[in-house]
Design a protein around this motif. Sequence first.
Motif, PDB file in Angstrom:
ATOM      1  N   GLU A  32      25.644  10.414 -15.796  1.00 13.99           N
ATOM      2  CA  GLU A  32      25.114  11.701 -16.268  1.00 13.99           C
ATOM      3  C   GLU A  32      24.982  12.676 -15.101  1.00 13.99           C
ATOM      4  OE1 GLU A  32      24.040  13.534 -19.739  1.00 13.99           O
ATOM      5  OE2 GLU A  32      24.048  11.347 -19.639  1.00 13.99           O
ATOM      6  N   ALA A  33      24.448  12.100 -13.989  1.00 16.04           N
ATOM      7  CA  ALA A  33      24.209  12.959 -12.831  1.00 16.04           C
ATOM      8  C   ALA A  33      25.523  13.313 -12.125  1.00 16.04           C
ATOM      9  CB  ALA A  33      23.268  12.256 -11.862  1.00 16.04           C
ATOM     10  N   VAL A  34      26.424  12.331 -12.040  1.00 14.87           N
ATOM     11  CA  VAL A  34      27.667  12.549 -11.297  1.00 14.87           C
ATOM     12  C   VAL A  34      28.591  13.520 -12.036  1.00 14.87           C
ATOM     13  CG1 VAL A  34      29.771  11.454 -10.440  1.00 14.87           C
ATOM     14  CG2 VAL A  34      27.572  10.305 -10.178  1.00 14.87           C
ATOM     15  N   PHE A  35      28.694  13.309 -13.338  1.00 15.34           N
ATOM     16  CA  PHE A  35      29.614  14.135 -14.119  1.00 15.34           C
ATOM     17  C   PHE A  35      28.829  15.218 -14.842  1.00 15.34           C
ATOM     18  CE2 PHE A  35      31.478   9.938 -13.651  1.00 15.34           C
ATOM     19  CZ  PHE A  35      32.661  10.262 -13.033  1.00 15.34           C
ATOM     20  N   GLY A  36      28.669  16.329 -14.168  1.00 14.31           N
ATOM     21  CA  GLY A  36      27.847  17.419 -14.689  1.00 14.31           C
ATOM     22  C   GLY A  36      28.561  18.199 -15.778  1.00 14.31           C
ATOM     23  N   HIS A  62      42.324  10.644 -13.942  1.00 14.75           N
ATOM     24  CA  HIS A  62      42.629  11.443 -12.742  1.00 14.75           C
ATOM     25  C   HIS A  62      41.447  12.371 -12.441  1.00 14.75           C
ATOM     26  CE1 HIS A  62      46.715  10.192 -11.870  1.00 14.75           C
ATOM     27  NE2 HIS A  62      47.165  10.517 -13.070  1.00 14.75           N
ATOM     28  N   LEU A  63      40.869  12.935 -13.500  1.00 11.20           N
ATOM     29  CA  LEU A  63      39.712  13.825 -13.313  1.00 11.20           C
ATOM     30  C   LEU A  63      38.537  13.069 -12.675  1.00 11.20           C
ATOM     31  CD1 LEU A  63      38.559  16.727 -13.963  1.00 11.20           C
ATOM     32  CD2 LEU A  63      37.656  15.730 -16.074  1.00 11.20           C
ATOM     33  N   VAL A  64      38.325  11.850 -13.142  1.00 11.25           N
ATOM     34  CA  VAL A  64      37.268  11.010 -12.566  1.00 11.25           C
ATOM     35  C   VAL A  64      37.518  10.813 -11.070  1.00 11.25           C
ATOM     36  CG1 VAL A  64      36.469   8.611 -12.488  1.00 11.25           C
ATOM     37  CG2 VAL A  64      36.579   9.812 -14.678  1.00 11.25           C
ATOM     38  N   GLN A  65      38.771  10.564 -10.723  1.00 12.39           N
ATOM     39  CA  GLN A  65      39.082  10.367  -9.297  1.00 12.39           C
ATOM     40  C   GLN A  65      38.884  11.655  -8.493  1.00 12.39           C
ATOM     41  OE1 GLN A  65      41.655   6.677  -8.499  1.00 12.39           O
ATOM     42  NE2 GLN A  65      43.110   8.214  -9.180  1.00 12.39           N
ATOM     43  N   SER A  66      39.048  12.789  -9.165  1.00 10.18           N
ATOM     44  CA  SER A  66      38.846  14.059  -8.458  1.00 10.18           C
ATOM     45  C   SER A  66      37.369  14.282  -8.151  1.00 10.18           C
ATOM     46  CB  SER A  66      39.412  15.223  -9.271  1.00 10.18           C
ATOM     47  OG  SER A  66      38.530  15.601 -10.312  1.00 10.18           O
ATOM     48  N   VAL A  67      36.510  13.618  -8.909  1.00 12.39           N
ATOM     49  CA  VAL A  67      35.068  13.777  -8.683  1.00 12.39           C
ATOM     50  C   VAL A  67      34.565  12.740  -7.686  1.00 12.39           C
ATOM     51  CG1 VAL A  67      32.785  13.723  -9.774  1.00 12.39           C
ATOM     52  CG2 VAL A  67      34.737  14.715 -10.992  1.00 12.39           C
ATOM     53  N   GLN A  68      35.053  11.510  -7.834  1.00 16.97           N
ATOM     54  CA  GLN A  68      34.481  10.424  -7.044  1.00 16.97           C
ATOM     55  C   GLN A  68      35.428   9.804  -6.017  1.00 16.97           C
ATOM     56  OE1 GLN A  68      32.607   7.923 -10.216  1.00 16.97           O
ATOM     57  NE2 GLN A  68      30.763   8.520  -9.097  1.00 16.97           N
ATOM     58  N   GLY A  69      36.670  10.206  -6.043  1.00 20.56           N
ATOM     59  CA  GLY A  69      37.607   9.663  -5.059  1.00 20.56           C
ATOM     60  C   GLY A  69      38.185   8.319  -5.443  1.00 20.56           C
ATOM     61  N   HIS A  70      37.683   7.722  -6.485  1.00 18.95           N
ATOM     62  CA  HIS A  70      38.284   6.533  -7.065  1.00 18.95           C
ATOM     63  C   HIS A  70      37.709   6.344  -8.461  1.00 18.95           C
ATOM     64  CE1 HIS A  70      34.498   4.882  -5.620  1.00 18.95           C
ATOM     65  NE2 HIS A  70      34.758   3.685  -6.093  1.00 18.95           N
ATOM     66  N   ALA A  73      32.726   2.541 -12.029  1.00 13.01           N
ATOM     67  CA  ALA A  73      32.186   2.075 -13.309  1.00 13.01           C
ATOM     68  C   ALA A  73      31.619   3.256 -14.101  1.00 13.01           C
ATOM     69  CB  ALA A  73      31.110   1.023 -13.057  1.00 13.01           C
ATOM     70  N   GLU A  74      30.912   4.172 -13.387  1.00 10.21           N
ATOM     71  CA  GLU A  74      30.376   5.343 -14.107  1.00 10.21           C
ATOM     72  C   GLU A  74      31.517   6.190 -14.665  1.00 10.21           C
ATOM     73  OE1 GLU A  74      29.051   5.980 -10.218  1.00 10.21           O
ATOM     74  OE2 GLU A  74      28.877   3.930 -10.936  1.00 10.21           O
ATOM     75  N   GLY A  75      32.587   6.265 -13.886  1.00  7.06           N
ATOM     76  CA  GLY A  75      33.735   7.054 -14.310  1.00  7.06           C
ATOM     77  C   GLY A  75      34.330   6.512 -15.594  1.00  7.06           C
ATOM     78  N   MET A  76      34.412   5.200 -15.667  1.00  6.64           N
ATOM     79  CA  MET A  76      34.969   4.599 -16.878  1.00  6.64           C
ATOM     80  C   MET A  76      34.025   4.780 -18.063  1.00  6.64           C
ATOM     81  SD  MET A  76      37.147   1.334 -15.650  1.00  6.64           S
ATOM     82  CE  MET A  76      36.008   0.730 -14.454  1.00  6.64           C
ATOM     83  N   SER A  77      32.724   4.653 -17.800  1.00  7.80           N
ATOM     84  CA  SER A  77      31.749   4.887 -18.874  1.00  7.80           C
ATOM     85  C   SER A  77      31.853   6.325 -19.367  1.00  7.80           C
ATOM     86  CB  SER A  77      30.313   4.652 -18.375  1.00  7.80           C
ATOM     87  OG  SER A  77      30.182   3.343 -17.925  1.00  7.80           O
ATOM     88  N   PHE A  78      32.054   7.226 -18.420  1.00  8.06           N
ATOM     89  CA  PHE A  78      32.185   8.641 -18.760  1.00  8.06           C
ATOM     90  C   PHE A  78      33.376   8.864 -19.701  1.00  8.06           C
ATOM     91  CE2 PHE A  78      34.358  12.647 -17.567  1.00  8.06           C
ATOM     92  CZ  PHE A  78      33.416  13.556 -18.011  1.00  8.06           C
TER      93      PHE A  78
END
Lengths: 266, 447
Positions: A32-36, A62-70, A73-78
């Motif tokens: 929630e916090a990472v993906f505003g 790809h968008l997740v990687q643009s936010v976190q660099g890889h 787990a949060e990215g996949m949940s997102f």
Amino acid sequence: MTEQFDYTTTEHVLTPGGQSPTESEERAAAGEAVFGERVRAEARSIIERYPEARSALLPMLHLVQSVQGHVTAEGMSFCAEQLALSTAEVNAVATFYTMYKRQPCGRFLVSVCTNTLCAAMGGDGIYRALSEELGVGHEETAGTPGEEGSVTLEHAECLAACDFAPVLQVNYEYFDNQTTESALETVRALRRGERPLPTRGAPLTDFRDTERQLAGFFDGPGSEEAAEASAAAPETVRGAELARERGWNAPPVPDEVEFPPIPEKK
Amino acid sequence: MTEANAPDGTAREAAGSPLTPVLTRRWLSPESWSLRTYEQLEGYTALRTALSLHPDQLTELVKAAGLRGRGGAGFPSGVKWGFMPKDRSRPHYLVINADEGEPGTCKDVPLMMADPHSLLEGCVIAAYAMRANNCMIYVRGEALHCIRRLHHAVREAYEAGYLGENILDSGFDLDVVVHAGAGAYICGEETALLDSLEGKRGQPRLKPPFPAQAGLYSSPTTVNNVETIASVPHIVNGGSDWFRGMGREKSPGPKIFSLSGHVERPGQYEAPLGTTLRELLELAGGMKDGIPLKFWTPGGSSTPLFTADHLDVPLDFEGAAEAGSMLGTTALMIFNETVSVPWAVMKWTQFYEHESCGKCTPCREGCFWLAQVLERMVQGRGTEQDIDTLLDVCDNVLGRSFCALGDGAVSPITSGIKYFREEFLALCESNRGQDTTEEPALAGVAR
């Protein structure tokens, strides 16, 4: 392609209600916090490109990687949350594709083609030299991931630039006709935080910007210039150039073209 | 192609030209990727003509021209288009396979960088012919600059009215989405590509049903290669007879031959189908440093190897097949005498092992074990029996895998052993008992 992340997704599904927050719930909260709101809006705009929502998954990763660099787990949940999928379904996709990184990636991803042709032309030697210079192996990072001068090394399969062999890419921009020396020079410059110009493609930004473009967003500053950045190369136009010199042409196009009749319905 | 640019000589003389730049001709112009340049060089004129015709006339035109798929298989494109249903009860899709990844293949990437509008114009014509209002261009993720150029071109085309609603007042609508892949060779297989485009792991589907019946989102879909579709505007402008004025009876037209490896001037050479490697090598300045040719691929690593004995094989679909290989993507990887065949074959096999999607057992297990055996042989720990083992495993992969990846994986091995068995044997003899893991074990170690 069959490696798995070092956690299971079942705990998320099996968590009984009313207990203290589990790891996965904490992750979701962190997501929630990472993906505003901005990233959420971008995720929605990716979904809108397609007739069916799930097609958005690859660009969204790809968008997740643009936010976190890889891909985290949060990215996949997102992604799962945006597309109403289970995290297991997202995990299955994220682990299938080479370009989704499971470890934090450096500011620069250096991909050296070590497929047969490039390898025979010197690609194996280049990979070895870069590996020694950086002190890392495949998919490992010199420096602190995300910080200036951090470089992740990988050996890549054929990069579709065989006429420029041996080649490497930095953040998926081409560095053609490499030698061990030129590749070492490039990587040393990257480590110093410099951005050497690719031989074809746009000036380097960083890995996260690259991933944002792969998600289909070309709205950043300089994106117009990036599209216009030169990709001209002698190898590409060699045949066309030779034909022009020698006056060789395809047969002339006729003045009138006859088209077949509309076929009768069977 | 313009009349002004037409050769001074007659059509007959022109047909005899060793090189026939059609697709590659615009690449010489400054900013060839921009809409402005494209329009100055007759860009989007074929679209106006096409939209004035009945969709089925275009399919018939492409059939008459004899255009065959440029992605490797060589299936007649017009016939493929004809498989699409004529009714519009379900949405139709055109999907462009721009997932160029076959080792050695490097024609679509320069085409999309240098002339993205030719692909887009072809997309509109093909989509109109197939009654599709949606087109997806699936580009390999690593080809970032192509993706960038295509996005730019799509935006320009929308603004100019070549895409979107009511294109050029024809009443025809088309939306184009540029979609980036994420690094998987298997997604070049058309049904794996469709699964990937649906947001899944890229694994091939059982056929039938073929995509024309149940493709993207189970709707009628045609998947075409970049070079195939970029050829279409030229066929509309030149007609089928003009197109057949190049190439051979069953493999007409010009083709981009990609020369790489140990040649003096590697690069893209567009010549009529049926041109030989001997002719192409001459154009490319011969072998690098004069070191003799040892082996080469006619169309990527999935096409069985050729040797110096095959220099005069006409490189068209029939010629390559009759000589025991396949035309594939006309990716001519050229290796001189300094390259070890077992080593090259091992490297390719490691590639197939990495890229096997894991769906079917023969390919997943077969590629794994083939790589293991080859690595052992190259390290000097092989035996003569390993050659039989390799061929036996190949026999169990070829034709028994779910898709063509398995067939492709065994091509370098079986052809390598066929033409260079003594090199495999020498490896077993001369290196026996020695530790030779330093060279070229890197690829194995690195993984």
